[in-house]
Design a protein around this motif. Sequence first.
Motif, PDB file in Angstrom:
ATOM      1  N   ALA A 467      -0.793  75.435  13.580  1.00  8.95           N
ATOM      2  CA  ALA A 467      -0.843  74.141  14.276  1.00  8.95           C
ATOM      3  C   ALA A 467      -0.568  74.315  15.776  1.00  8.95           C
ATOM      4  N   GLU A 468       0.367  75.194  16.129  1.00 10.31           N
ATOM      5  CA  GLU A 468       0.682  75.413  17.542  1.00 10.31           C
ATOM      6  C   GLU A 468      -0.487  76.092  18.269  1.00 10.31           C
ATOM      7  N   ILE A 469      -1.158  77.029  17.595  1.00 11.17           N
ATOM      8  CA  ILE A 469      -2.322  77.683  18.206  1.00 11.17           C
ATOM      9  C   ILE A 469      -3.424  76.669  18.478  1.00 11.17           C
ATOM     10  N   ARG A 470      -3.665  75.803  17.491  1.00  8.75           N
ATOM     11  CA  ARG A 470      -4.721  74.801  17.667  1.00  8.75           C
ATOM     12  C   ARG A 470      -4.381  73.856  18.822  1.00  8.75           C
ATOM     13  N   ALA A 471      -3.129  73.428  18.902  1.00  5.64           N
ATOM     14  CA  ALA A 471      -2.717  72.526  19.976  1.00  5.64           C
ATOM     15  C   ALA A 471      -2.830  73.210  21.337  1.00  5.64           C
ATOM     16  N   CYS A 472      -2.514  74.500  21.375  1.00  6.03           N
ATOM     17  CA  CYS A 472      -2.609  75.247  22.634  1.00  6.03           C
ATOM     18  C   CYS A 472      -4.048  75.337  23.116  1.00  6.03           C
ATOM     19  N   LEU A 473      -4.943  75.749  22.245  1.00  6.83           N
ATOM     20  CA  LEU A 473      -6.344  75.955  22.646  1.00  6.83           C
ATOM     21  C   LEU A 473      -7.061  74.642  22.908  1.00  6.83           C
ATOM     22  N   ASP A 474      -6.591  73.564  22.285  1.00  4.33           N
ATOM     23  CA  ASP A 474      -7.200  72.259  22.554  1.00  4.33           C
ATOM     24  C   ASP A 474      -6.962  71.804  23.994  1.00  4.33           C
ATOM     25  N   LYS A 475      -5.998  72.422  24.672  1.00  8.99           N
ATOM     26  CA  LYS A 475      -5.738  72.077  26.071  1.00  8.99           C
ATOM     27  C   LYS A 475      -6.845  72.594  26.984  1.00  8.99           C
ATOM     28  N   VAL A 476      -7.620  73.570  26.514  1.00 16.82           N
ATOM     29  CA  VAL A 476      -8.719  74.132  27.304  1.00 16.82           C
ATOM     30  C   VAL A 476      -9.979  73.342  26.984  1.00 16.82           C
ATOM     31  N   PRO A 477     -10.689  72.833  27.970  1.00 12.80           N
ATOM     32  CA  PRO A 477     -11.928  72.086  27.696  1.00 12.80           C
ATOM     33  C   PRO A 477     -12.880  72.917  26.827  1.00 12.80           C
ATOM     34  N   GLU A 478     -13.563  72.251  25.914  1.00 17.18           N
ATOM     35  CA  GLU A 478     -14.434  72.958  24.973  1.00 17.18           C
ATOM     36  C   GLU A 478     -15.485  73.807  25.676  1.00 17.18           C
ATOM     37  N   GLU A 529     -24.404  84.040  33.199  1.00 13.37           N
ATOM     38  CA  GLU A 529     -25.092  82.810  32.822  1.00 13.37           C
ATOM     39  C   GLU A 529     -24.148  81.814  32.146  1.00 13.37           C
ATOM     40  N   GLU A 530     -23.250  82.333  31.306  1.00 20.50           N
ATOM     41  CA  GLU A 530     -22.337  81.458  30.567  1.00 20.50           C
ATOM     42  C   GLU A 530     -21.078  81.126  31.365  1.00 20.50           C
ATOM     43  N   LYS A 531     -20.977  81.727  32.562  1.00 23.65           N
ATOM     44  CA  LYS A 531     -19.798  81.504  33.410  1.00 23.65           C
ATOM     45  C   LYS A 531     -18.502  81.851  32.676  1.00 23.65           C
ATOM     46  N   VAL A 532     -18.521  82.990  32.012  1.00 18.27           N
ATOM     47  CA  VAL A 532     -17.349  83.476  31.274  1.00 18.27           C
ATOM     48  C   VAL A 532     -16.265  83.878  32.267  1.00 18.27           C
ATOM     49  N   LYS A 533     -15.078  83.381  32.064  1.00 18.26           N
ATOM     50  CA  LYS A 533     -14.001  83.631  33.021  1.00 18.26           C
ATOM     51  C   LYS A 533     -13.191  84.885  32.707  1.00 18.26           C
ATOM     52  N   ALA A 534     -13.259  85.353  31.471  1.00 18.73           N
ATOM     53  CA  ALA A 534     -12.415  86.504  31.118  1.00 18.73           C
ATOM     54  C   ALA A 534     -13.094  87.379  30.068  1.00 18.73           C
ATOM     55  N   VAL A 535     -12.970  88.680  30.259  1.00 21.35           N
ATOM     56  CA  VAL A 535     -13.329  89.681  29.259  1.00 21.35           C
ATOM     57  C   VAL A 535     -12.016  90.221  28.712  1.00 21.35           C
ATOM     58  N   PHE A 536     -11.870  90.256  27.386  1.00 17.90           N
ATOM     59  CA  PHE A 536     -10.582  90.578  26.788  1.00 17.90           C
ATOM     60  C   PHE A 536     -10.589  91.992  26.187  1.00 17.90           C
ATOM     61  N   PRO A 537      -9.900  92.935  26.832  1.00 20.87           N
ATOM     62  CA  PRO A 537      -9.733  94.266  26.224  1.00 20.87           C
ATOM     63  C   PRO A 537      -8.830  94.162  24.990  1.00 20.87           C
ATOM     64  N   ALA A 584      -3.613  83.825  21.052  1.00 20.82           N
ATOM     65  CA  ALA A 584      -3.925  82.448  21.445  1.00 20.82           C
ATOM     66  C   ALA A 584      -3.476  82.169  22.878  1.00 20.82           C
ATOM     67  N   GLU A 585      -2.293  82.645  23.239  1.00 24.65           N
ATOM     68  CA  GLU A 585      -1.804  82.441  24.605  1.00 24.65           C
ATOM     69  C   GLU A 585      -2.712  83.141  25.622  1.00 24.65           C
ATOM     70  N   ALA A 586      -3.196  84.356  25.259  1.00 24.48           N
ATOM     71  CA  ALA A 586      -4.085  85.095  26.162  1.00 24.48           C
ATOM     72  C   ALA A 586      -5.422  84.393  26.311  1.00 24.48           C
ATOM     73  N   VAL A 587      -5.988  83.913  25.198  1.00 22.43           N
ATOM     74  CA  VAL A 587      -7.284  83.227  25.256  1.00 22.43           C
ATOM     75  C   VAL A 587      -7.173  81.943  26.066  1.00 22.43           C
ATOM     76  N   ALA A 588      -6.096  81.209  25.860  1.00 20.31           N
ATOM     77  CA  ALA A 588      -5.915  79.963  26.608  1.00 20.31           C
ATOM     78  C   ALA A 588      -5.826  80.243  28.112  1.00 20.31           C
ATOM     79  N   ALA A 589      -5.044  81.246  28.485  1.00 17.19           N
ATOM     80  CA  ALA A 589      -4.896  81.572  29.902  1.00 17.19           C
ATOM     81  C   ALA A 589      -6.180  82.129  30.486  1.00 17.19           C
ATOM     82  N   THR A 591      -9.449  81.838  29.410  1.00 13.82           N
ATOM     83  CA  THR A 591     -10.595  80.929  29.455  1.00 13.82           C
ATOM     84  C   THR A 591     -10.379  79.767  30.422  1.00 13.82           C
ATOM     85  N   SER A 592      -9.127  79.485  30.748  1.00 13.70           N
ATOM     86  CA  SER A 592      -8.849  78.390  31.693  1.00 13.70           C
ATOM     87  C   SER A 592      -8.662  78.890  33.110  1.00 13.70           C
ATOM     88  N   GLY A 593      -8.846  80.186  33.319  1.00 10.60           N
ATOM     89  CA  GLY A 593      -8.625  80.734  34.648  1.00 10.60           C
ATOM     90  C   GLY A 593      -7.158  80.752  35.034  1.00 10.60           C
TER      91      GLY A 593
END
Length: 602
Positions: A467-478, A529-537, A584-589, A591-593
Amino acid sequence: MLEAWTLPFFQRGIVEVLLLAGLSGLLGTWIVLRGLSFFAHAAGTATVPGLVLADGLAFSPLLGALGASLLAAAGLGLLAGRRSVGTDSATALVLAGALALGVILASDVFGSQGSIDRLLFGSLLAIGPPELAMAAGALAGAAVVGLMIGGRWLGNGFTGRPASFGRGYDAALIVLVAVAVVAALGAVGALMTGAILVVPAATARLFTDRLPSWQLATVALAAAEGVIGMTLAYQLNVPPGAAIAALAGAVFALVVAARWLGTRIGPRAPLGVAGVLALVLALAGCGQGGDGASDDRVVVSATTTQVGDLVRQVGGDSVTVNQILKPNSEAHDYEPRPADVAEVADAKVVFASGLGLDEWAGKLVEESGSKATVVDLGRDLPVTHASGEDGHSHGEEGHSDEKAASGEEGDSHGDSGVDPHWWHDAENLEAATTRIEKALIAADPAARKQIEANADGYRARVRKVDAEIRACLDKVPEKDRVIVTDHDAFVYFTERYGVRSVGAVFPSTSTQGQASAGEVAELEKTIREEKVKAVFPESSLNPALAEQIAGDTGASSRYTLYGDTLGPSGGPEGSVLGAAAANAEAVAAGTSGGTVRCSITS
């Protein structure tokens, strides 16, 4: 030290090294005398395309290796027959061409790099009847042909001429060398065949100059190095093939050093070398003492870091967990160590991740002689497929086919499209927890209450973190929840939490995939093209290529994910839920720049 000799894998390994010792004496001496050492190495490396084909097309790897080795010998004959190309140059060309072809086939055609890595280095822990039969056949062939035409080889050797495929008798020798190399593959792999076929003969030649005594000394030396190397490998918990190779090299250096220092080698040298080897063996016997568990807890084994953590969470103080993989170890290409086999032999239950990720688990149990129950946690879970070209993946809810779940169909590392990283989905974690709970209760009914309480508590924690992961990632626009990862290990994660993956640096569910130049260029185009903000090693992979791609496209590569393995023990990422929270914390940070920051309690 004697404990090792009771294990089936150790007994078969000893038989294999003794057969190869005979082959080293009968054929290795000719390899050294006729200047074929470089060809022996090349013939081993040249088996790679055959191994890849065998792995990809599901036929015997020994047949594939033998065909490739014989073709390499024929190619050498054709090239060496030209005046403008010498034997060494021809051998180098054959070696380079075969290796390049093998790598291309493994990475771009069959995606079987993980299996090939094991074949390149061999495993005396996995010797079976086919390998023993191949070694015995090669030994018999070397004995018969040597008796028939050995005199011809010897005569040509005195002339100082190197062996040539173009001369009939020498052609037979070269073919035998190719066969012997294949016979040694199972023990030491394609890259170290010289350690058991050539080095003992080269060492023995330093203290004898007559062919019969040279061959006998080589057999004795190779047998001693093989047995002591196996014992050292067991005591020190290192790969047996590498241990034998290192020991053979050390003995050769010892003899050379003794000669250089002016020590009289003479007829007593074999006894001196044997004495040194006996001393090494005696020291090895002191290297590892089994301290064993002093309580009555049930002993179980777990293959991966994730499975080990789940079993400890559910079992608690009622179990002793022997975890095979350590943090930052890759399950895809892992080669079990001797201690792993010994620990599995004592286990009552072996928990495997399944879905092809750790297919070596069943072999490990078989080689240990254990009667342990094997619990495949991936079986009957909903199967999720790796991303297609459109960036979307496809799930099969309620999939229960045992072969598909265990990875028996298609490639063993998920290249059939099935993603084996099921623990990235909270529902799968709950299902796996229940399966572990039932297996541990069956193994230790007296601990039922404790196990049930642990399992209930852990399932509640899973739901809370989910539930916390879902709430965290929902803060980032789809529209911004777009990622590129090192390899396709996060399909369960992206599907569950509404994240879109548009590519991977290594486009495979196995970390052994290889990216071509064209694929890298296409990925960089997609990122722009997709304006990807992060590549995750990933934590367990070399980040160099991911960082390079991120640098080329202006994306960030600051944020690391935990895919195939957990973080260091004792840290928050050292548990399944801790790694999930960190991901989840890494993806949120990322993808949101960097504008969305979460703190998830695991």
